[in-house]
Design a protein around this motif. Structure first.
Motif, PDB file in Angstrom:
ATOM      1  N   GLN A  50       0.771  -1.117  -0.510  1.00 55.05           N
ATOM      2  CA  GLN A  50       0.238  -0.358  -0.303  1.00 55.05           C
ATOM      3  C   GLN A  50       1.146   0.805   0.348  1.00 55.05           C
ATOM      4  O   GLN A  50       1.948   1.367   0.518  1.00 55.05           O
ATOM      5  N   LEU A  51       0.183   2.794   0.089  1.00 55.42           N
ATOM      6  CA  LEU A  51       0.725   3.475  -0.486  1.00 55.42           C
ATOM      7  C   LEU A  51       0.677   4.421   1.244  1.00 55.42           C
ATOM      8  O   LEU A  51      -0.144   4.391   1.603  1.00 55.42           O
ATOM      9  N   PRO A  52       1.805   5.239   1.079  1.00 63.47           N
ATOM     10  CA  PRO A  52       1.737   5.759   2.364  1.00 63.47           C
ATOM     11  C   PRO A  52       0.858   6.708   2.810  1.00 63.47           C
ATOM     12  O   PRO A  52      -0.287   6.870   1.499  1.00 63.47           O
ATOM     13  N   GLY A  53       0.089   6.806   3.644  1.00 61.38           N
ATOM     14  CA  GLY A  53      -1.340   7.884   3.733  1.00 61.38           C
ATOM     15  C   GLY A  53      -0.734   9.241   4.217  1.00 61.38           C
ATOM     16  O   GLY A  53       0.291   9.281   4.058  1.00 61.38           O
ATOM     17  N   LEU A  54      -1.577   9.463   4.734  1.00 58.62           N
ATOM     18  CA  LEU A  54      -2.116  11.235   5.313  1.00 58.62           C
ATOM     19  C   LEU A  54      -0.382  11.518   6.153  1.00 58.62           C
ATOM     20  O   LEU A  54      -0.368  12.307   5.566  1.00 58.62           O
ATOM     21  N   PHE A  55      -0.688  11.307   6.984  1.00 53.52           N
ATOM     22  CA  PHE A  55       0.725  11.997   7.948  1.00 53.52           C
ATOM     23  C   PHE A  55       1.438  10.813   7.384  1.00 53.52           C
ATOM     24  O   PHE A  55       2.624  12.456   8.069  1.00 53.52           O
ATOM     25  N   CYS A  56       2.321  10.414   6.625  1.00 56.18           N
ATOM     26  CA  CYS A  56       3.393  10.047   5.940  1.00 56.18           C
ATOM     27  C   CYS A  56       3.287  10.835   5.003  1.00 56.18           C
ATOM     28  O   CYS A  56       4.925  12.241   4.998  1.00 56.18           O
ATOM     29  N   TYR A  57       2.883  11.537   4.377  1.00 58.47           N
ATOM     30  CA  TYR A  57       3.025  12.397   3.411  1.00 58.47           C
ATOM     31  C   TYR A  57       3.402  13.605   2.948  1.00 58.47           C
ATOM     32  O   TYR A  57       4.036  14.413   2.890  1.00 58.47           O
ATOM     33  N   ALA A  58       2.032  14.254   4.603  1.00 55.13           N
ATOM     34  CA  ALA A  58       2.249  15.320   5.827  1.00 55.13           C
ATOM     35  C   ALA A  58       3.727  15.589   5.710  1.00 55.13           C
ATOM     36  O   ALA A  58       4.490  16.823   5.724  1.00 55.13           O
ATOM     37  N   GLN A  59       4.846  14.520   6.858  1.00 56.34           N
ATOM     38  CA  GLN A  59       5.665  14.644   6.691  1.00 56.34           C
ATOM     39  C   GLN A  59       6.675  14.952   5.946  1.00 56.34           C
ATOM     40  O   GLN A  59       7.871  15.381   6.168  1.00 56.34           O
ATOM     41  N   HIS A  60       6.383  14.484   4.705  1.00 56.40           N
ATOM     42  CA  HIS A  60       6.888  14.146   3.824  1.00 56.40           C
ATOM     43  C   HIS A  60       7.622  16.261   3.336  1.00 56.40           C
ATOM     44  O   HIS A  60       8.126  16.829   3.271  1.00 56.40           O
ATOM     45  N   ILE A  61       6.104  16.426   3.209  1.00 63.36           N
ATOM     46  CA  ILE A  61       6.081  17.990   2.625  1.00 63.36           C
ATOM     47  C   ILE A  61       6.719  18.497   3.487  1.00 63.36           C
ATOM     48  O   ILE A  61       7.505  19.985   3.528  1.00 63.36           O
ATOM     49  N   ALA A  62       6.522  18.586   5.245  1.00 60.45           N
ATOM     50  CA  ALA A  62       6.825  19.547   5.954  1.00 60.45           C
ATOM     51  C   ALA A  62       8.907  18.934   6.250  1.00 60.45           C
ATOM     52  O   ALA A  62       9.036  20.180   6.599  1.00 60.45           O
ATOM     53  N   SER A  63       9.291  18.061   6.149  1.00 58.41           N
ATOM     54  CA  SER A  63      10.349  17.685   5.667  1.00 58.41           C
ATOM     55  C   SER A  63      11.326  18.758   5.048  1.00 58.41           C
ATOM     56  O   SER A  63      12.482  19.211   4.596  1.00 58.41           O
ATOM     57  N   ILE A  64      10.423  19.232   3.572  1.00 65.11           N
ATOM     58  CA  ILE A  64      11.154  19.900   2.842  1.00 65.11           C
ATOM     59  C   ILE A  64      10.733  21.409   2.663  1.00 65.11           C
ATOM     60  O   ILE A  64      11.605  22.085   2.693  1.00 65.11           O
ATOM     61  N   ASP A  65       9.553  21.832   3.037  1.00 62.67           N
ATOM     62  CA  ASP A  65       9.032  23.049   3.652  1.00 62.67           C
ATOM     63  C   ASP A  65       8.886  23.765   4.650  1.00 62.67           C
ATOM     64  O   ASP A  65       8.207  24.655   4.565  1.00 62.67           O
ATOM     65  N   GLY A  66       9.315  22.577   5.675  1.00 64.38           N
ATOM     66  CA  GLY A  66       8.583  23.399   6.968  1.00 64.38           C
ATOM     67  C   GLY A  66       7.253  22.739   7.009  1.00 64.38           C
ATOM     68  O   GLY A  66       6.217  22.446   6.273  1.00 64.38           O
ATOM     69  N   ARG A  67       7.325  22.762   7.863  1.00 70.06           N
ATOM     70  CA  ARG A  67       5.443  22.204   9.387  1.00 70.06           C
ATOM     71  C   ARG A  67       4.394  24.087   8.348  1.00 70.06           C
ATOM     72  O   ARG A  67       2.771  24.187   7.959  1.00 70.06           O
ATOM     73  N   ARG A  68       5.319  24.913   7.975  1.00 76.46           N
ATOM     74  CA  ARG A  68       4.673  26.501   6.780  1.00 76.46           C
ATOM     75  C   ARG A  68       3.893  25.796   5.411  1.00 76.46           C
ATOM     76  O   ARG A  68       2.857  26.533   5.255  1.00 76.46           O
ATOM     77  N   GLY A  69       4.738  25.170   4.968  1.00 73.00           N
ATOM     78  CA  GLY A  69       4.609  24.374   4.494  1.00 73.00           C
ATOM     79  C   GLY A  69       3.087  23.619   3.666  1.00 73.00           C
ATOM     80  O   GLY A  69       2.600  23.629   2.579  1.00 73.00           O
TER      81      GLY A  69
END
Length: 303
Positions: A50-69
């Motif tokens: 299965q593909l990563p869910g919401l929280f893993c996806y959001a964590q990936h975005i935050a790791s690049i653009d920060g929580r503000r991203g």
């Protein structure tokens, strides 16, 4: 006036809280999968890929653009929500003012027919007009919101400020660019509304016993259930609308190889249906690998 202000404040608060969820959902809808699939278990306990869910996806975005991203696209979405609430309320208020002379002269008759199907048709028609007016007026902000979100895919900065985004769309696509994807969005809203109200009427009229003491509470539950059911059936319209809003807009997320160029929303619908992706992005937690995708996910490695 106080009711309208409270609705705007409540809607704005919910918009802010739901922004990270909407952001992840939009990126999934356009088919962007930056993370490899993992081994998980379905509801029956079997190992599945299965593909990563919401929280893993959001964590990936935050790791690049920060929580503000995670709040990218919030400003135009707030503008859309506030303007849509005001327009929707004004249209319904206009109908209520038109009904006042009729109410004063035929109060008893209206009470007797208030639960009839004719009444449901009348109220649903008015709600449809109010929602459609709000959708048409706020759709340019919706387009800007989606395009500012999918910039994450190609790391562009084309749609940053609200005024700059408006100028960019008008310069490159003209007035019609602000209404990309409007038709399937309107169709989805209208079909969902009529399905929800019609099913709720049938359930409340023929399935529920009028002698139950908690009848009003039961009817509110039936309205929520039928609304959820109607939104599930009309989700493909939402997906097609969002894809058409970003299609061939000059961003990597709306152009090949990430996304094909669609000639119309019907072409987009047919292609998604052929690929079996009509429900893409509908689930944010238990996400199966799409049909036709090739990922390295060998279950034998865990045995």
């Amino acid at each position: 006036m106080a009711d309208a202000a409270s609705q705007v404040l409540l809607g704005s608060g919910l918009t802010i809280l739901s922004q990270p969820f909407v952001y992840v959902k939009v990126l999934i809808q356009v088919g962007f999968e930056p993370l490899p699939p993992t081994i998980g278990r379905n509801i029956f306990g079997r190992q599945v890929c299965q593909l990563p869910g919401l929280f893993c996806y959001a964590q990936h975005i935050a790791s690049i653009d920060g929580r503000r991203g995670l709040f990218t696209g919030l400003t135009p979405r707030l503008c859309s929500g506030v303007l849509g609430t005001v327009v929707h309320g004004k249209v319904l208020q206009h109908y209520q003012e038109c009904d006042k002379p009729e109410d004063s002269g035929s109060g008893n008759i209206q009470k007797e027919g208030s639960s009839s199907f004719d009444r449901v048709i009348k109220e649903t028609t008015r709600e449809m007009i109010a929602r459609s007016a709000a959708t048409v007026i706020t759709h340019p902000f919706h387009v800007i919101t989606l395009r500012s979100m999918i910039q994450f895919i190609g790391r562009e900065a084309k749609y940053c400020g609200l005024c700059d985004s408006i100028a960019t769309i008008y310069r490159e696509e003209g007035v019609l660019g602000f209404f990309a994807g409007l038709i399937p969005r309107l169709l989805g809203d209208i079909i969902s509304l009529w399905l929800c109200n019609s099913l709720a009427y049938l359930v409340n009229t023929y399935a529920l016993d009028s002698g139950v003491s908690t009848m009003n509470e039961m009817k509110s539950y039936s309205q929520a259930v039928t609304g959820f059911f109607a939104s599930m059936l009309t989700y493909p319209f939402v997906l097609v609308s969002n894809l058409m809003a970003v299609n061939n807009c000059g961003l990597a997320g709306g152009s090949p190889p990430y996304s094909p160029i669609y000639t119309s929303w019907i072409d987009c619908w047919c292609m998604l249906q052929k690929e079996g992706n009509m429900s893409r992005g509908n689930s944010l937690f238990f996400r199966k690998v799409p049909f036709g995708k090739t990922y390295c996910c060998d279950l034998r490695m865990l045995i």
